[in-house]
Design an enzyme around this catalytic site. Structure first.
Site, PDB file in Angstrom:
ATOM      1  N   ARG A  22       0.819  -1.217   0.000  1.00 28.11           N
ATOM      2  CA  ARG A  22       0.000   0.000   0.000  1.00 28.11           C
ATOM      3  C   ARG A  22       0.848   1.260   0.000  1.00 28.11           C
ATOM      4  O   ARG A  22       0.517   2.243  -0.654  1.00 28.11           O
ATOM      5  CB  ARG A  22      -0.939  -0.001   1.213  1.00 28.11           C
ATOM      6  N   GLU A  23       1.951   1.245   0.707  1.00 21.97           N
ATOM      7  CA  GLU A  23       2.763   2.441   0.868  1.00 21.97           C
ATOM      8  C   GLU A  23       3.950   2.483  -0.086  1.00 21.97           C
ATOM      9  O   GLU A  23       4.891   3.239   0.111  1.00 21.97           O
ATOM     10  CB  GLU A  23       3.257   2.544   2.321  1.00 21.97           C
ATOM     11  N   LYS A  24       3.903   1.714  -1.165  1.00 24.04           N
ATOM     12  CA  LYS A  24       5.047   1.612  -2.063  1.00 24.04           C
ATOM     13  C   LYS A  24       5.262   2.860  -2.911  1.00 24.04           C
ATOM     14  O   LYS A  24       6.347   3.058  -3.431  1.00 24.04           O
ATOM     15  CB  LYS A  24       4.899   0.398  -2.973  1.00 24.04           C
TER      16      LYS A  24
END
Length: 134
Positions: A22-24
């Site tokens: 999700r935070e890539k």
């Protein structure tokens, strides 16, 4: 101010895999100390995802706030819509510390701009009228 979540040991691999995915888009993962507000417990290590100006995807305050509001309202990623994420952020900040969101001028102005953009989208959707406000 923030919230730390304790993850059940057996769910750590799947939860971290989800968060890493999700935070890539421009975030780096760090481990830092988290201290509860009530000081009744000692600090503990937590994972934090942070974006900064060295990342080419970082926008910061460099673009007009209306453009940022438009992007928030219209963008969708693999984890959902940006508007849902933004609204959850605003609501969480208000829940954690109502004065915190009020003292962040940029976030307050962005919230106003996002809601204005939502109102314009609703008007266009309901009436079919569209104007270019750029």
């Amino acid at each position: 101010i923030g919230i730390a979540y304790r993850i059940n040991h057996e769910k750590i691999p799947s939860t971290m895999s989800y968060l890493d995915f999700r935070e890539k888009g421009g975030y780096e993962k760090f481990i830092t100390q988290f201290y509860p507000l009530d000081n009744s417990k000692k600090g503990s290590d937590v994972h934090v995802y942070m974006g900064d100006e060295s990342n080419p995807l970082y926008l910061g305050n460099s673009e007009p706030i209306d453009e940022t509001a438009r992007i928030i309202n219209e963008s969708i990623g693999p984890s959902g819509t940006n508007i849902d994420y933004f609204n959850q952020l605003i609501n969480s900040l208000k829940h954690l510390d109502p004065s915190l969101a009020a003292h962040d001028d940029y976030l307050t102005q962005l919230d106003i701009a996002v809601r204005k953009h939502q109102s314009m989208q609703t008007y266009v959707h309901n009436t079919g009228n569209q104007t270019d406000n750029r």
